[in-house]
Design a protein around this motif. Structure first.
Motif, PDB file in Angstrom:
ATOM      1  N   ILE A   1      37.572  47.159  32.931  1.00  0.00           N
ATOM      2  CA  ILE A   1      37.327  47.437  34.350  1.00  0.00           C
ATOM      3  C   ILE A   1      37.517  46.155  35.165  1.00  0.00           C
ATOM      4  N   GLY A   2      36.990  45.039  34.675  1.00  0.00           N
ATOM      5  CA  GLY A   2      37.123  43.781  35.396  1.00  0.00           C
ATOM      6  C   GLY A   2      36.695  42.597  34.545  1.00  0.00           C
ATOM      7  N   VAL A   3      37.030  41.391  35.031  1.00  0.00           N
ATOM      8  CA  VAL A   3      36.683  40.135  34.347  1.00  0.00           C
ATOM      9  C   VAL A   3      35.919  39.271  35.348  1.00  0.00           C
ATOM     10  N   PRO A   4      34.595  39.484  35.452  1.00  0.00           N
ATOM     11  CA  PRO A   4      33.821  38.833  36.511  1.00  0.00           C
ATOM     12  C   PRO A   4      33.478  37.371  36.249  1.00  0.00           C
ATOM     13  N   ASP A   5      33.716  36.896  35.040  1.00  0.00           N
ATOM     14  CA  ASP A   5      33.345  35.528  34.661  1.00  0.00           C
ATOM     15  C   ASP A   5      34.329  35.058  33.599  1.00  0.00           C
ATOM     16  N   PRO A   6      34.582  33.750  33.502  1.00  0.00           N
ATOM     17  CA  PRO A   6      35.520  33.263  32.486  1.00  0.00           C
ATOM     18  C   PRO A   6      35.183  33.714  31.065  1.00  0.00           C
ATOM     19  N   ASN A   7      33.910  33.972  30.783  1.00  0.00           N
ATOM     20  CA  ASN A   7      33.497  34.382  29.435  1.00  0.00           C
ATOM     21  C   ASN A   7      33.175  35.860  29.311  1.00  0.00           C
ATOM     22  N   VAL A   8      33.409  36.644  30.357  1.00  0.00           N
ATOM     23  CA  VAL A   8      32.914  38.021  30.366  1.00  0.00           C
ATOM     24  C   VAL A   8      34.008  39.017  30.750  1.00  0.00           C
ATOM     25  N   THR A   9      34.044  40.117  30.009  1.00  0.00           N
ATOM     26  CA  THR A   9      34.864  41.264  30.375  1.00  0.00           C
ATOM     27  C   THR A   9      33.958  42.489  30.472  1.00  0.00           C
ATOM     28  N   VAL A  10      34.156  43.288  31.513  1.00  0.00           N
ATOM     29  CA  VAL A  10      33.408  44.531  31.687  1.00  0.00           C
ATOM     30  C   VAL A  10      34.380  45.686  31.511  1.00  0.00           C
ATOM     31  N   GLY A  11      33.967  46.687  30.724  1.00  0.00           N
ATOM     32  CA  GLY A  11      34.871  47.805  30.488  1.00  0.00           C
ATOM     33  C   GLY A  11      34.131  49.086  30.178  1.00  0.00           C
ATOM     34  N   HIS A  12      34.896  50.139  29.980  1.00  0.00           N
ATOM     35  CA  HIS A  12      34.331  51.450  29.690  1.00  0.00           C
ATOM     36  C   HIS A  12      33.744  51.497  28.280  1.00  0.00           C
ATOM     37  N   LEU A  13      32.613  52.151  28.145  1.00  0.00           N
ATOM     38  CA  LEU A  13      32.042  52.408  26.827  1.00  0.00           C
ATOM     39  C   LEU A  13      32.970  53.342  26.062  1.00  0.00           C
ATOM     40  N   CYS A  14      33.354  52.950  24.877  1.00  0.00           N
ATOM     41  CA  CYS A  14      34.225  53.762  24.022  1.00  0.00           C
ATOM     42  C   CYS A  14      33.587  53.894  22.645  1.00  0.00           C
ATOM     43  N   THR A  15      34.004  54.917  21.934  1.00  0.00           N
ATOM     44  CA  THR A  15      33.611  55.056  20.532  1.00  0.00           C
ATOM     45  C   THR A  15      34.710  54.415  19.688  1.00  0.00           C
ATOM     46  N   PRO A  16      34.429  53.275  19.016  1.00  0.00           N
ATOM     47  CA  PRO A  16      35.489  52.584  18.285  1.00  0.00           C
ATOM     48  C   PRO A  16      35.917  53.361  17.040  1.00  0.00           C
ATOM     49  N   PHE A  17      37.205  53.288  16.728  1.00  0.00           N
ATOM     50  CA  PHE A  17      37.662  53.751  15.426  1.00  0.00           C
ATOM     51  C   PHE A  17      37.171  52.772  14.374  1.00  0.00           C
ATOM     52  N   LYS A  18      36.859  53.268  13.194  1.00  0.00           N
ATOM     53  CA  LYS A  18      36.276  52.418  12.153  1.00  0.00           C
ATOM     54  C   LYS A  18      37.335  51.721  11.301  1.00  0.00           C
ATOM     55  N   VAL A  19      38.471  51.476  11.909  1.00  0.00           N
ATOM     56  CA  VAL A  19      39.519  50.686  11.250  1.00  0.00           C
ATOM     57  C   VAL A  19      40.078  49.677  12.253  1.00  0.00           C
ATOM     58  N   GLU A  20      40.562  48.566  11.718  1.00  0.00           N
ATOM     59  CA  GLU A  20      41.322  47.614  12.518  1.00  0.00           C
ATOM     60  C   GLU A  20      42.783  47.752  12.105  1.00  0.00           C
ATOM     61  N   MET A  21      43.647  47.835  13.104  1.00  0.00           N
ATOM     62  CA  MET A  21      45.068  48.012  12.832  1.00  0.00           C
ATOM     63  C   MET A  21      45.735  46.634  12.754  1.00  0.00           C
ATOM     64  N   VAL A  22      45.916  46.160  11.538  1.00  0.00           N
ATOM     65  CA  VAL A  22      46.563  44.867  11.302  1.00  0.00           C
ATOM     66  C   VAL A  22      48.058  45.114  11.135  1.00  0.00           C
TER      67      VAL A  22
END
Length: 322
Positions: free
Chosen positions: A80-101
């Motif tokens: 949604i936005g990056v309000p601070d150099p160390n912070v990102t704000v975004g939508h709550l999502c349900t993560p998939f339980k795999v990382e796509m390497v």
């Protein structure tokens, strides 16, 4: 080493819970949005190092934000936005339980497996007679399980993901398509910076309305490996070590000092000189990957800065309408 970000303890409006990962702390607001704070913690071999790296969180957060912006035309993302150099704000999502390497070259974990005589990784065949850092005929998707904090990610094949119902066949095909498209775009961006995107990982989640989106970070030195393009062919021909931009230099230093995250091994002591050297390398990574001079944020009172910036950002939105 003062004024680095280790643990945070914020209490934002409508806060419901906090998840503390290896290097990120994620605040759930109203089960609607997430405030993701990139700390300066350093993780290697799935182990958090005792000391933090100045500006590391800012570097990762800003690279990820820029790369998400550069890929949003091909894959929707959670931001949604990056309000601070160390912070990102975004939508709550349900993560998939795999990382796509995805791997374009025989490097890192794949190379270590290859040296042990293995010719398959995650159920995918690797050609014979390859040298470390050779380019694969085509990129290989080699997924891992998404481990809980403190646990190790594990290689897993597409077949096992589907047969165990970790991801549905329909969704997995979308993840594969997005992974290939992102890697192609990342490869093009890297080439424009005189770099080779060697391998990387992507994480995806589903929004409340069922849309698959890109989450977490992409194309950062923590999630990716880069080589310098200039001299790559010559170094391969001579059997020399590739000049690279990634966290691998940290892993190699740890290995040289007897640590690979295995039980009973002691984390070597990092001197202030070593910490500053790692910080400087991360800045070098940023400037090469992004193509811009890195501007250090004001860390004189970093926690107050973050809280003020996040609260101001949230006050400009009705959370339930984001």
């Amino acid at each position: 080493m003062g004024n680095t970000i280790n643990n945070t303890a914020f209490n934002f409006p409508n806060q419901k819970s906090v998840y503390k990962g290896k290097v990120r702390e994620v605040y759930n607001l109203n089960d609607e949005i997430l405030v993701m704070i990139a700390t300066d913690r350093l993780s290697a071999f799935d182990v958090i190092m005792p000391k933090q790296i100045p500006f590391k969180g800012q570097i990762l957060n800003q690279i990820a934000a820029k790369m998400m912006e550069a890929t949003k035309d091909i894959v929707p993302n959670w931001i949604i936005g990056v309000p601070d150099p160390n912070v990102t704000v975004g939508h709550l999502c349900t993560p998939f339980k795999v990382e796509m390497v995805i791997r374009g070259y025989l490097s890192g974990h794949a190379a270590r497996e290859y040296k042990l005589g293995k010719r398959t990784i995650c159920g995918v065949s690797m050609p014979e007679n390859m040298k470390e850092n050779d380019k694969f005929p085509k990129p290989l998707i080699t997924p891992t399980t998404k481990a809980d904090n403190g646990e190790h990610d594990e290689d897993i094949s597409k077949e096992n993901i589907l047969s165990n119902g970790i991801v549905s066949k329909e969704d997995y095909e979308v993840l594969e398509k997005y992974t290939k498209a992102l890697f192609q775009r990342g490869t093009e961006i890297a080439a424009n910076r005189g770099l080779i995107l060697v391998d990387t990982k992507y994480e995806f989640g589903k929004t409340k309305d069922g849309k698959i989106v890109l989450i977490d970070e992409i194309h950062t030195p923590d999630s990716s490996r880069y080589f310098y393009a200039e001299g790559y062919e010559e170094r391969q021909r001579k059997g020399e070590v590739q000049k690279q931009l990634s966290k691998e230099f940290v892993r190699q230093w740890l290995i040289q000092n007897g640590f690979q995250g295995k039980e009973g091994q002691q984390i070597p002591e990092m001197s202030d000189e070593k910490i500053n050297e790692i910080s400087d390398r991360y800045i070098e990574l940023y400037e090469n990957i992004v193509g811009e001079t890195f501007v250090k944020s004001d860390v004189s009172d970093v926690m107050t800065r973050i809280e003020k910036n996040v609260v101001t950002f949230l006050n400009n939105y009705n959370i339930t309408e984001i």
